[in-house]
Write a protein that holds these residues in place. Sequence first.
Motif, PDB file in Angstrom:
ATOM      1  N   TRP A  19      48.771  42.286  48.740  1.00  0.00           N
ATOM      2  CA  TRP A  19      47.699  42.027  47.770  1.00  0.00           C
ATOM      3  C   TRP A  19      48.048  40.827  46.900  1.00  0.00           C
ATOM      4  CZ3 TRP A  19      47.441  47.555  45.291  1.00  0.00           C
ATOM      5  CH2 TRP A  19      46.976  48.479  46.238  1.00  0.00           C
ATOM      6  N   LEU A  64      44.047  49.627  49.154  1.00  0.00           N
ATOM      7  CA  LEU A  64      43.259  49.104  48.038  1.00  0.00           C
ATOM      8  C   LEU A  64      42.038  49.990  47.804  1.00  0.00           C
ATOM      9  CD1 LEU A  64      42.991  46.668  46.043  1.00  0.00           C
ATOM     10  CD2 LEU A  64      41.470  45.663  47.745  1.00  0.00           C
ATOM     11  N   GLU A 103      42.673  43.384  42.203  1.00  0.00           N
ATOM     12  CA  GLU A 103      41.916  44.097  43.243  1.00  0.00           C
ATOM     13  C   GLU A 103      40.670  43.321  43.649  1.00  0.00           C
ATOM     14  OE1 GLU A 103      43.114  48.577  41.649  1.00  0.00           O
ATOM     15  OE2 GLU A 103      41.142  47.754  41.215  1.00  0.00           O
ATOM     16  N   VAL A 106      41.497  40.320  45.835  1.00  0.00           N
ATOM     17  CA  VAL A 106      41.832  40.751  47.188  1.00  0.00           C
ATOM     18  C   VAL A 106      40.568  41.214  47.916  1.00  0.00           C
ATOM     19  CG1 VAL A 106      43.173  42.413  48.546  1.00  0.00           C
ATOM     20  CG2 VAL A 106      44.199  41.308  46.544  1.00  0.00           C
TER      21      VAL A 106
END
Length: 186
Positions: A19, A64, A103, A106
């Motif tokens: 990530w 994730l 997050e 990504v």
Amino acid sequence: MPKRIDHDLRRRQIAEALWRLVAANGMEAVSLRQVAAGAGVSMGMVQHYFTDKEEMVLFALSSLTEQVGRRVGEALADQDDPLQRVRAVLVQTLPLDDERRLEARVAVTFLARAPVDEKIAAHLRSGYAEGHAYLVEQLRAAGVPDAEQEAFRLVALTDGLTAHTLAGHHAPAEALAVLDEHLARL
């Protein structure tokens, strides 16, 4: 006594290194060697857990999704009102703090990769369908007309706010205010 190894934790550390690499340098920077360096482990260890880059990338995507899902679950635990439940879900996807910004970076990278990677696309379609269905259910419970279309609009709005916040077009607080304004109209 032999040392106990938490294999799930190791796989998770490798996913988190992926990530960080993706967030900093994009998907093209991902290699087993680069991820191993980012995780502070040997190349052999990465290969022990993942047979190839594709398997590692898909695991990182699943991890994730699970992480965001856990946080959404926690945010929903205290919510009884359907519109507050909708807000709780969408707020967890906005880049409002360092964790969600990572997050989101990504996730946007995976989304951009989906048109040329069917496995990533399939994973994202599945997650989207599940999330959309939940939003529709909550919007219907709140008595929102045309809940199906409103769920599409809310996801599009949130995705746009995420992209523009990541690009620096506006501050996270402004993105949240726009989402809240839209939800207040419902």
